[in-house]
Scaffold this motif. Structure first.
Motif, PDB file in Angstrom:
ATOM      1  N   ASN A  19       0.837  -1.247  -0.062  1.00 12.56           N
ATOM      2  CA  ASN A  19      -0.108   0.151   0.310  1.00 12.56           C
ATOM      3  C   ASN A  19       0.854   1.342   0.086  1.00 12.56           C
ATOM      4  OD1 ASN A  19      -2.548   0.927  -0.281  1.00 12.56           O
ATOM      5  ND2 ASN A  19      -2.991   0.943   1.919  1.00 12.56           N
ATOM      6  N   GLY A  23      -2.951   5.804   0.004  1.00  8.05           N
ATOM      7  CA  GLY A  23      -3.142   6.700   1.251  1.00  8.05           C
ATOM      8  C   GLY A  23      -2.421   7.034   2.616  1.00  8.05           C
ATOM      9  N   GLN A  36     -11.213   7.972  -7.969  1.00  4.42           N
ATOM     10  CA  GLN A  36     -11.694   6.661  -7.459  1.00  4.42           C
ATOM     11  C   GLN A  36     -11.332   6.505  -6.069  1.00  4.42           C
ATOM     12  OE1 GLN A  36     -13.074   4.133  -9.332  1.00  4.42           O
ATOM     13  NE2 GLN A  36     -12.616   4.937 -11.230  1.00  4.42           N
ATOM     14  N   ARG A  37     -12.248   5.837  -5.371  1.00  3.60           N
ATOM     15  CA  ARG A  37     -11.950   5.593  -4.012  1.00  3.60           C
ATOM     16  C   ARG A  37     -11.376   4.491  -3.518  1.00  3.60           C
ATOM     17  NH1 ARG A  37     -17.892   7.718  -3.323  1.00  3.60           N
ATOM     18  NH2 ARG A  37     -17.507   9.523  -2.020  1.00  3.60           N
ATOM     19  N   GLY A  38     -10.734   4.533  -2.447  1.00  8.44           N
ATOM     20  CA  GLY A  38     -10.254   3.290  -1.737  1.00  8.44           C
ATOM     21  C   GLY A  38      -9.178   2.515  -2.477  1.00  8.44           C
ATOM     22  N   THR A  39      -9.051   1.206  -2.500  1.00  5.14           N
ATOM     23  CA  THR A  39      -8.152   0.625  -3.108  1.00  5.14           C
ATOM     24  C   THR A  39      -8.009   0.748  -4.600  1.00  5.14           C
ATOM     25  OG1 THR A  39      -8.269  -0.990  -1.435  1.00  5.14           O
ATOM     26  CG2 THR A  39      -7.391  -1.943  -3.209  1.00  5.14           C
ATOM     27  N   VAL A  40      -9.134   1.251  -4.951  1.00  8.09           N
ATOM     28  CA  VAL A  40      -9.309   1.136  -6.439  1.00  8.09           C
ATOM     29  C   VAL A  40      -8.421   2.371  -7.066  1.00  8.09           C
ATOM     30  CG1 VAL A  40     -10.723   1.238  -8.584  1.00  8.09           C
ATOM     31  CG2 VAL A  40     -11.832   0.761  -6.292  1.00  8.09           C
ATOM     32  N   ARG A  44      -1.570  -0.460  -6.474  1.00  2.00           N
ATOM     33  CA  ARG A  44      -2.195  -1.791  -6.032  1.00  2.00           C
ATOM     34  C   ARG A  44      -3.423  -2.422  -6.682  1.00  2.00           C
ATOM     35  NH1 ARG A  44      -3.770  -3.354   0.254  1.00  2.00           N
ATOM     36  NH2 ARG A  44      -4.684  -1.501  -0.150  1.00  2.00           N
ATOM     37  N   GLY A  45      -4.602  -1.403  -6.344  1.00  2.00           N
ATOM     38  CA  GLY A  45      -5.851  -1.797  -7.233  1.00  2.00           C
ATOM     39  C   GLY A  45      -5.575  -1.964  -8.491  1.00  2.00           C
TER      40      GLY A  45
END
Lengths: 408, 497
Positions: A19, A23, A36-40, A44-45
């Motif tokens: 990661n 973030g 895009q939010r989060g892991t996306v 990595r995403g």
């Protein structure tokens, strides 16, 4: 599929999910975060999505293509990746697969490809108008037959040749070259696109064709150095051509590196004061991808009266302007939001002038300054360099009024 | 179960941008900490931004009997977040604010999705730090995950498991009720104490998301050090040497002389040495091909320590002298700061350019683009010797090559964290099989047999836990699960639940 080929696949599967790319930093520099939010968002995403494609868990689709073309390929995640996974190469390979599947590029990019095919540039600028920006200026052209050997071939680039804002860069560059008495010329109507746009859009066939033609022309010019003020062209000629269509037979320098050389040789000197507080935005193609970080900073610091301040996210971890990778054409609102965050950061330094060294950054950040009514003034670094060099004959060009923001 | 209906209702209630079921979004969430585990795609991902929105998610999931899998940084190493039977993943990334920093009571309350690194940064600005220290790789882990896993990963291990540092929680239970724990939340007292009545907070430590979704965490803050010193000791490379190393570690830890203590097996030293070579250049006449041999002969068993003082350089120096005396009395040889000064400690474990400094990733392994798989166990200090004996044969039996496999131990204040790593090509299914085989082998050898237990359970070691745990304990925990999560929607199949 290209993403299944060993050298790409190995990199896709190397991700250890640490990661680092997303973030965890206060200076997180992945602009995808705004889209895009989060892991996306983040490398990595993206790699997990590609694994899904490679393993047949998700099909190639319109929605997947839309996602793939939202990426500016700024390389911020790669700069953070502890394994140094080459996201730009992987992403480009994926776009090539999408092109082959008839899903890429996006409809908004079609005119750019057509422009390349019909006019040798993505903006549809007729060949005869390639040098229109130089009207009234002393800008010699190389001879198609070879002609005498010159010191510098100034490779202007499509955007600086055609965009009313970015032509300032071309005018200022020739002004600097003239002040330094450099024996230079341009290709004029023979200048073709470096093919950067097609490269990043995954149109590999078009890229190879135009880059190949371009390389041929550039290699026939009898010049010692190729200088370009475009970060994208610099990246293509200096870094991408050698590993795709073959190296050029002469040195390639970005204007900033060449100006540093001229300063070192004593051919120019900064004698005029420019009383301004300025900050520098690293273009992704010049900085992270091209490896040029110091030259622009050393130049700015050498200008008398100019107070240089660094933004929090700078150098290898600079925030992208939002324009690259075809995003500005296909997702202008995303590009604007990303540029907006950069302006906030620049404003926070207390700078009056936001400086950069790329026509795409010029376009996108200038537009964002206008739309947000930012107090910043945008300036390409060539404008400041030109202004700081005394010219007994007076300035050859005036600053473009459209590049001015509201002054503080 | 009607997942589609639940997704549709949630889209209406939370807004479509907070409920995503696109293929690519689901695929982006298909892998957690380690790539060798089988991928599992959620049916949808939701991004709640408040405790109230989480309550909405839990209510809808209950109505439609849809499993919910809460996640923070998605770094779980024991298949904790695997979506086995479908379900909705609850990504807490939008919940990333500091709620209160209370210097009087030395506590900080944050939303559960805030990363350790960010929490640590907020504290450092006031002269404190988060005791997941140094932050290291755990920087991507979020506050809620620290509790749900009772984190004890790599460098986080230096301060011991998280339960010592958590003062209170806010949790949306599987039933949808909001539960607050900790003295201050229950009685309005300051955050100085976690409990003076039976400790509900403790129940959520290592609960792995099976009881509810943690939305807020109150951590105890620790003072930032004033002075740092580093030292490395070499112990003879034999069983006796390692035993003495462990005893020395135990003594310096029990006397609170060191903030970090680590044992490196020779191959681990090798990767550190490579990093040294990268930084400082190759010494004249040194052949990098003989690296393994060189490190092996020169360093044998390495014990690296970091010494801190909250007050002065003098105190740190005195501590170092005492550490040196203890190690030397047990046959250790003082080497000065060889590897320890490269331990990621300053600025939460980040190098000058913001990259994480991590011994196993920067160096040969990073360049080869190999993935990694690892196991973390915690056990008594004396288990280190046994672990050192058991580990290398498992690598060999699984067909994995040294020096791409190695082991180490971190001496936390109360226990040793025993770790073993293998590096492999994750794009090769054959390699994945070997890695999986090794993982089963090492667990079979060590879980409960050398006095050690895994750091977490997840789904990866669930079978062992169910088989080896005391039945009345399991029965009680199942009753608690039923009470908190009557429909069994919270991360079904995880841990002992």
């Amino acid at each position: 599929m290209r993403i299944r080929q060993e050298e790409i696949r190995k990199q896709v599967y190397a991700c250890i999910n640490c990661n680092s790319c997303t973030g965890r930093y206060p200076d997180e520099s992945c602009p995808f975060r705004l889209v895009q939010r989060g892991t996306v968002h983040g490398l990595r995403g993206f790699l997990h999505v590609l694994k899904g494609v490679i393993e047949g868990r998700i099909p190639l689709s319109e929605e997947l293509a839309a996602y793939a073309y939202m990426d500016t390929f700024c390389g911020a995640c790669e700069a953070r990746c502890i394994y140094g996974i080459d996201v730009a190469e992987i992403g480009r390979a994926f776009r090539m697969d999408l092109v082959e599947a008839g899903l890429g590029p996006r409809p908004e990019h079609v005119s750019l490809i057509q422009g390349m095919k019909n006019y040798d540039n993505p903006w549809g600028l007729p060949r005869r108008r390639r040098k229109a920006w130089a009207r009234g200026l002393r800008v010699p052209e190389t001879s198609p037959e070879g002609g005498p050997r010159i010191e510098v071939l100034y490779y202007v680039g499509c955007t600086a040749s055609s965009d009313p804002l970015a032509t300032t860069m071309a005018k200022r560059t020739v002004s600097i070259l003239n002040k330094a008495s450099v024996d230079f010329a341009v290709l004029g109507s023979r200048e073709k696109c470096c093919a950067s746009t097609t490269y990043w859009l995954g149109e590999h066939g078009v890229f190879e064709q135009w880059a190949g033609k371009n390389r041929e022309i550039l290699n026939t010019v009898r010049a010692e150095i190729i200088v370009t003020s475009c970060a994208g062209c610099y990246l293509m000629l200096e870094k991408v051509y050698p590993r795709t269509v073959g190296p050029l037979n002469k040195e390639v320098l970005h204007t900033t590196a060449y100006v540093e050389r001229l300063l070192g040789e004593g051919r120019i000197d900064f004698t005029k004061r420019l009383d301004t507080r300025a900050t520098y935005h690293d273009p992704c193609h010049l900085g992270r991808h091209g490896g040029v970080f110091d030259a622009p900073r050393r130049i700015l610091e050498a200008i008398p009266g100019l107070h240089f301040v660094e933004m929090f996210r700078s150098g290898r971890h600079a925030w992208c302007c939002g324009a690259g990778g075809g995003v500005r054409s296909a997702y202008p609102e995303n590009a604007f939001r990303i540029a907006g965050e950069r302006l906030e950061e620049a404003e926070a330094t207390g700078a009056e002038t936001l400086v950069s060294a790329c026509p795409f950054c010029y376009q996108n950040l200038s537009l964002a300054i206008q739309r947000r009514a930012s107090p910043l003034r945008f300036a390409d670094i060539t404008e400041l360099i030109d202004e700081a060099i005394e010219d007994p004959e007076g300035p050859l060009t005036s600053p473009s009024p459209t590049s001015q923001g509201r002054r503080r | 179960m009607s997942t589609e209906k639940a997704i549709s209702v949630l889209s209406q209630l939370l807004g479509a941008s907070k409920v995503r079921s696109d293929d690519y979004v689901r695929a982006a969430y298909s892998c957690e900490g380690m790539a060798a585990f089988p991928p599992g795609m959620p049916d949808a991902v939701v991004y709640p931004a408040s405790t109230e929105e989480i309550q909405t998610v839990v209510r809808v999931a209950n109505e439609h009997r849809v499993p919910l899998i809460p996640m923070g940084g998605r770094l779980a190493a024991f298949r904790m977040l695997e979506v086995e039977r479908g379900g909705i993943l609850v990504d807490l990334c939008e919940m990333n604010r500091v709620i209160e920093l209370d210097e009087q009571n030395q506590s900080i309350t944050v939303q559960a999705g805030m990363t350790d690194y960010m929490v640590d940064r907020a504290m450092r600005a006031r002269g404190y730090r988060l005791m997941v220290h140094p932050v290291g790789q755990a920087a991507a882990i979020c506050a809620g995950s620290e509790v749900a896993k009772n984190s004890l990963g790599i460098y986080g291990a230096m301060s011991g498991p998280q339960d010592r540092w958590v003062l209170g929680l806010k949790v949306v239970l599987g039933s949808g009720e909001v539960l607050q724990t900790g003295a201050s939340r229950v009685f309005g007292a300051g955050h100085f104490s976690r409990h003076h009545l039976p400790d509900l907070t403790g129940l959520f430590m290592a609960s792995e998301g099976a009881l509810g979704i943690i939305t807020e965490v109150t951590f105890r803050m620790a003072k930032l050090h004033r002075s740092l010193r580093f030292a490395d000791f070499h112990f003879p490379r034999n069983e006796e040497g390692l035993r003495n190393l462990s005893l020395a570690a135990q003594e310096v830890r029990s006397k609170e002389l060191v903030s970090q203590g680590m044992f490196w097996s020779p191959p681990s030293c090798q990767s550190w040495y490579e990093r040294n070579l990268q930084h400082y250049g190759t010494p004249e006449g040194f052949d990098p091909r003989s690296l393994g041999e060189y490190v092996y002969d020169r360093y044998g068993h390495m014990f690296s320590v970091v010494i801190e003082s909250l007050y002065s350089d003098e105190e740190a120096e005195l501590k170092e002298k005492e550490v040196r005396r203890i190690c030397e009395a047990r046959g250790g040889q003082y080497l000065g700061p060889v590897f320890s000064e490269l331990l990621p400690i300053e600025d939460g474990g980040y190098g000058e350019d913001g990259r994480e400094i991590h011994p196993y990733q920067i160096g040969e392994f990073g360049r080869t683009k190999l993935n990694w798989h690892y196991v973390w166990l915690q056990g008594p200090y004396e288990a280190v010797t046994e672990f050192d004996r058991l580990c290398p044969p498992t690598f060999e039996r699984a067909g994995l090559a040294q020096p791409l496999c190695y082991h180490a131990a971190y001496f936390t204040p109360y226990a040793a964290v025993l770790t073993a790593y293998v590096h492999y090509d994750a794009s090769d299914p054959g390699e994945i099989e070997k890695v999986r085989r090794w993982y089963e082998m090492i667990l079979e050898e060590c879980y409960g047999k050398i006095g050690a237990v895994p750091v977490n359970t997840g789904r990866a070691v669930r079978g062992y836990a169910l088989e080896r745990a005391d039945p009345p304990y399991l029965e009680t925990m199942r009753k608690i699960k039923k009470l908190f999560d009557p429909n069994g929607i919270m991360n079904p199949g995880v841990g002992i639940f």
